[in-house]
Design an enzyme around this catalytic site. Structure first.
Site, PDB file in Angstrom:
ATOM      1  N   LEU A  41       0.881  -1.365  -0.106  1.00 48.78           N
ATOM      2  CA  LEU A  41      -0.027   0.041  -0.155  1.00 48.78           C
ATOM      3  C   LEU A  41       0.761   1.210  -0.010  1.00 48.78           C
ATOM      4  O   LEU A  41       0.548   2.233  -0.641  1.00 48.78           O
ATOM      5  CB  LEU A  41      -0.841  -0.124   1.129  1.00 48.78           C
ATOM      6  CG  LEU A  41      -1.902  -1.346   1.288  1.00 48.78           C
ATOM      7  CD1 LEU A  41      -2.862  -0.950   2.482  1.00 48.78           C
ATOM      8  CD2 LEU A  41      -2.687  -1.336   0.051  1.00 48.78           C
ATOM      9  N   ASP A  42       1.822   1.166   0.727  1.00 53.34           N
ATOM     10  CA  ASP A  42       2.761   2.399   0.696  1.00 53.34           C
ATOM     11  C   ASP A  42       3.381   2.405  -0.780  1.00 53.34           C
ATOM     12  O   ASP A  42       3.605   3.671  -1.292  1.00 53.34           O
ATOM     13  CB  ASP A  42       3.935   2.204   1.585  1.00 53.34           C
ATOM     14  CG  ASP A  42       3.765   2.434   3.137  1.00 53.34           C
ATOM     15  OD1 ASP A  42       3.104   3.555   3.410  1.00 53.34           O
ATOM     16  OD2 ASP A  42       3.868   1.802   4.118  1.00 53.34           O
ATOM     17  N   TYR A  43       4.065   1.544  -1.267  1.00 56.21           N
ATOM     18  CA  TYR A  43       4.552   1.390  -2.528  1.00 56.21           C
ATOM     19  C   TYR A  43       3.561   1.727  -3.779  1.00 56.21           C
ATOM     20  O   TYR A  43       3.731   2.705  -4.496  1.00 56.21           O
ATOM     21  CB  TYR A  43       5.156   0.259  -3.124  1.00 56.21           C
ATOM     22  CG  TYR A  43       6.482  -0.193  -2.269  1.00 56.21           C
ATOM     23  CD1 TYR A  43       7.522   0.872  -2.355  1.00 56.21           C
ATOM     24  CD2 TYR A  43       6.693  -1.230  -1.434  1.00 56.21           C
ATOM     25  CE1 TYR A  43       8.886   0.585  -1.872  1.00 56.21           C
ATOM     26  CE2 TYR A  43       7.927  -1.422  -0.742  1.00 56.21           C
ATOM     27  CZ  TYR A  43       8.876  -0.365  -1.070  1.00 56.21           C
ATOM     28  OH  TYR A  43      10.078  -0.900  -0.263  1.00 56.21           O
TER      29      TYR A  43
END
Length: 222
Positions: free
Chosen positions: A178-180
């Site tokens: 989700l960060d990436y």
């Protein structure tokens, strides 16, 4: 066999000449920044003087005392330190913004407003600026002011429930997708806003969040 005489001129990277001020930390913001830097933008990363981005301390692995995780998210960037609790440092940041094309930030909710660096204020002051804001739950809705991180959003959005063995408990996706993913959407939105600015002359706001990334990807569950 000298091929240099027939080789064409080396072309500049597509974002050459674009200046990005990054108030990014951990993963999502820095990953968006490293995408823009890899495409040729000049990215100036602003860090705290008391240790900088938290990712500098992440490990293992460390090479010569340096976090490989941090450097995988921040290569091709310049770095400056500013204590943004100090009004003089905030004024110095604004001087950097005068010549900037993009402001990229994933600060904690409310921090930019406290410094007078929220999107509404800066877009009025610098109409050509592309303001990229990354949050946990999005800019609207009842949870917009809540902080969050990868594992929390994976669980809250239901991503854990569709991962792992069907006979076992809900399971976190191991890599921080989700960060990436949010970093990718942010970079894509930034490029789109820069493209529109080329014809309109005006910047704009790019809002992304980990929650929206997760919900968008969960729509593909069958």
């Amino acid at each position: 066999d000298d091929k240099s005489a027939t080789a064409g001129p080396q072309q500049a990277l597509p974002l050459a000449g674009i200046r990005v001020i990054e108030l990014g930390q951990n993963i999502a913001g820095p990953f968006a920044g490293v995408i823009l830097a890899s495409l040729g933008a000049e990215v100036i990363k602003v860090e705290r003087p008391d240790g900088g981005d938290d990712a500098r301390g992440w490990g293992p692995a460390f090479v010569d005392g340096l976090s490989t995780a941090f450097h995988s998210l921040n290569y091709n960037k310049a770095s400056v330190t500013l204590d943004l609790k100090d009004r003089q440092a905030v004024a110095e940041l604004e001087r950097l913004l005068v010549d900037a094309d993009v402001l990229l930030q994933n600060m904690r909710p409310g921090a930019m407003e406290q410094m007078g660096l929220d999107s509404q204020t800066l877009l009025q002051r610098y109409p050509k600026l592309v303001y990229c804001a990354i949050s946990a739950y999005g800019a609207r809705g009842p949870m917009r002011g809540n902080a969050g991180y990868e594992a929390m959003i994976q669980a809250f959005s239901g991503m854990w429930s569709v991962n792992g063995d069907e006979t076992g408990p809900p399971t976190r996706v191991g890599t921080p997708i989700l960060d990436y993913g949010t970093g990718v959407w942010t970079a894509l939105g930034c490029i789109a806003a820069l493209l529109r600015r080329a014809t309109s002359g005006r910047g704009g706001l790019v809002d992304t969040s980990l929650m929206e990334t997760s919900l968008g990807w969960l729509s593909g569950q069958f």
